[in-house]
Design a protein around this motif. Structure first.
Motif, PDB file in Angstrom:
ATOM      1  N   ASP A 240       0.835  -1.204   0.000  1.00 44.05           N
ATOM      2  CA  ASP A 240       0.000   0.000   0.000  1.00 44.05           C
ATOM      3  C   ASP A 240       0.871   1.256   0.000  1.00 44.05           C
ATOM      4  N   TYR A 241       2.033   1.149   0.633  1.00 41.09           N
ATOM      5  CA  TYR A 241       3.039   2.214   0.610  1.00 41.09           C
ATOM      6  C   TYR A 241       4.359   1.584   0.168  1.00 41.09           C
ATOM      7  N   VAL A 242       5.187   2.365  -0.500  1.00 41.19           N
ATOM      8  CA  VAL A 242       6.473   1.842  -0.937  1.00 41.19           C
ATOM      9  C   VAL A 242       7.562   2.881  -0.662  1.00 41.19           C
ATOM     10  N   ILE A 243       8.637   2.418  -0.038  1.00 36.71           N
ATOM     11  CA  ILE A 243       9.780   3.256   0.288  1.00 36.71           C
ATOM     12  C   ILE A 243      10.895   2.977  -0.720  1.00 36.71           C
ATOM     13  N   THR A 244      11.495   4.049  -1.269  1.00 34.77           N
ATOM     14  CA  THR A 244      12.598   3.867  -2.218  1.00 34.77           C
ATOM     15  C   THR A 244      13.808   4.700  -1.777  1.00 34.77           C
ATOM     16  N   PRO A 245      14.878   4.044  -1.324  1.00 39.81           N
ATOM     17  CA  PRO A 245      16.108   4.765  -0.975  1.00 39.81           C
ATOM     18  C   PRO A 245      16.813   5.249  -2.242  1.00 39.81           C
ATOM     19  N   VAL A 246      17.207   6.525  -2.253  1.00 35.28           N
ATOM     20  CA  VAL A 246      17.860   7.110  -3.426  1.00 35.28           C
ATOM     21  C   VAL A 246      19.099   7.880  -2.970  1.00 35.28           C
ATOM     22  N   ALA A 247      20.225   7.616  -3.615  1.00 34.46           N
ATOM     23  CA  ALA A 247      21.455   8.330  -3.284  1.00 34.46           C
ATOM     24  C   ALA A 247      21.360   9.783  -3.743  1.00 34.46           C
ATOM     25  N   LYS A 248      22.103  10.641  -3.075  1.00 31.09           N
ATOM     26  CA  LYS A 248      22.087  12.058  -3.399  1.00 31.09           C
ATOM     27  C   LYS A 248      22.490  12.283  -4.857  1.00 31.09           C
ATOM     28  N   GLY A 249      21.660  13.036  -5.583  1.00 33.68           N
ATOM     29  CA  GLY A 249      21.946  13.341  -6.983  1.00 33.68           C
ATOM     30  C   GLY A 249      21.574  12.241  -7.958  1.00 33.68           C
ATOM     31  N   ALA A 250      21.032  11.127  -7.444  1.00 34.37           N
ATOM     32  CA  ALA A 250      20.676  10.000  -8.309  1.00 34.37           C
ATOM     33  C   ALA A 250      19.166   9.955  -8.550  1.00 34.37           C
ATOM     34  N   LYS A 251      18.768   9.124  -9.499  1.00 37.60           N
ATOM     35  CA  LYS A 251      17.360   8.914  -9.799  1.00 37.60           C
ATOM     36  C   LYS A 251      17.061   7.426  -9.791  1.00 37.60           C
ATOM     37  N   LEU A 252      15.803   7.090  -9.570  1.00 33.70           N
ATOM     38  CA  LEU A 252      15.406   5.681  -9.642  1.00 33.70           C
ATOM     39  C   LEU A 252      15.526   5.205 -11.077  1.00 33.70           C
ATOM     40  N   SER A 253      16.150   4.072 -11.262  1.00 42.13           N
ATOM     41  CA  SER A 253      16.320   3.546 -12.621  1.00 42.13           C
ATOM     42  C   SER A 253      14.987   3.189 -13.262  1.00 42.13           C
TER      43      SER A 253
END
Length: 303
Positions: A240-253
């Motif tokens: 129902d909820y999704v967490i996505t860790p993202v490095a600084k300056g990066a985008k989700l592929s």
């Protein structure tokens, strides 16, 4: 004269023996046996004065325990939380044994997977933790045992459980007891769902807040606590909820892919990005940041 010389020699031997006995006693009092995760027992200082932490996961915990850290793996600078905590501590490259030796440590704390362990053991007593062997609370208590601060470590765990239990009640009241949350991470062009003890907020979400993991994620991560998935599997793994860790300056592929944008959690704006630099850690300082950050974002997105 001969008798006098013999007497002096005898006295010298006695004094030497007493001196050696005193040194041995002092050494014994200054050190203790510590059983490593590998099962091997080594002697470590009871009160280490110059600790070098190469296993960055343990750095924040030792800092919270007021241990005497003189060197830490430079990767802590990736976290804006720990960077400030260790601003006055020497940063070292874990691969460079010479840089560690220059700090003259009396204790080194590292991961059991470090290929340089034998070299480090020649520099100072080296405790190598198996990251997979302890959960985050057990690990903090273990660090406490190692540096003679077990009571303080246990008190942190007690306080943490109390405040996060209240957080969990507040969150569940807002989003629902049966609402599920998942963590999806991309790394090295591969996608993963994370289990309950793989960092990146998992300990906070599942253990501390007591939130529910999607059944598909629970099944996939049962064996190794994480599982590689394909892009096509994203919809059934988001919860129902999704967490996505993202490095600084990066985008989700996968951020621009329809399979992501059309998944239920995303269409309902229940997707939450978090700072990878902080979230990969699970020490007391990082966890407290994650606790506040996740609580705020979950409650905010519910409104």
């Amino acid at each position: 004269m001969k008798k006098l010389i013999v007497t002096l020699i005898a006295m010298l031997l006695v004094l030497t023996a007493c001196s050696n006995g005193s040194d041995n006693k002092n050494d014994k009092e200054a050190t203790k046996n510590y059983k490593q995760d590998s099962g091997k027992t080594i002697k470590v200082p009871k009160k280490p004065k110059r600790i070098v932490v190469l296993g960055a996961t343990y750095a924040g915990g030792l800092k919270q325990l007021d241990a005497n850290v003189v060197g830490v793996a430079k990767i802590v600078n990736d976290s804006k939380v720990l960077k400030d905590k260790f601003k006055d501590v020497k940063k070292v490259d874990p691969e460079n044994v010479e840089s560690v030796a220059k700090l003259k440590p009396d204790l080194i704390i590292d991961y059991s997977t470090d290929k340089n362990l034998k070299k480090l053991q020649k520099v100072a007593p080296t405790v190598a933790f198996d990251y997979q062997k302890h959960d985050y609370k057990q690990q903090h208590i273990e660090l406490g045992k190692l540096v003679g601060k077990e009571d303080k470590a246990k008190q942190w765990v007690k306080n943490w459980d109390k405040k996060t239990k209240n957080d969990g009640k507040e969150i569940k009241k807002a989003i629902g007891d049966d609402t599920s949350v998942s963590i999806i991470k991309d790394f090295d062009k591969k996608l993963y769902v994370l289990g309950k003890t793989y960092g990146h907020g998992s300990e906070v979400l599942y253990d501390s807040f007591g939130l529910k993991m999607p059944s598909n994620v629970a099944k996939a991560t049962k064996k190794n606590d994480l599982a590689e998935i394909s892009e096509e599997e994203i919809p059934k793994m988001t919860g129902d909820y999704v967490i996505t860790p993202v490095a600084k300056g990066a985008k989700l592929s996968f951020g621009d892919k329809d399979v992501w944008k059309n998944s239920k959690a995303v269409t309902q704006h229940h997707d939450i990005k978090v700072d990878e630099g902080i979230y990969w850690l699970n020490d007391p300082y990082s966890l407290d940041y994650e606790r506040k950050d996740l609580k705020s974002k979950l409650l905010k997105q519910q409104k």
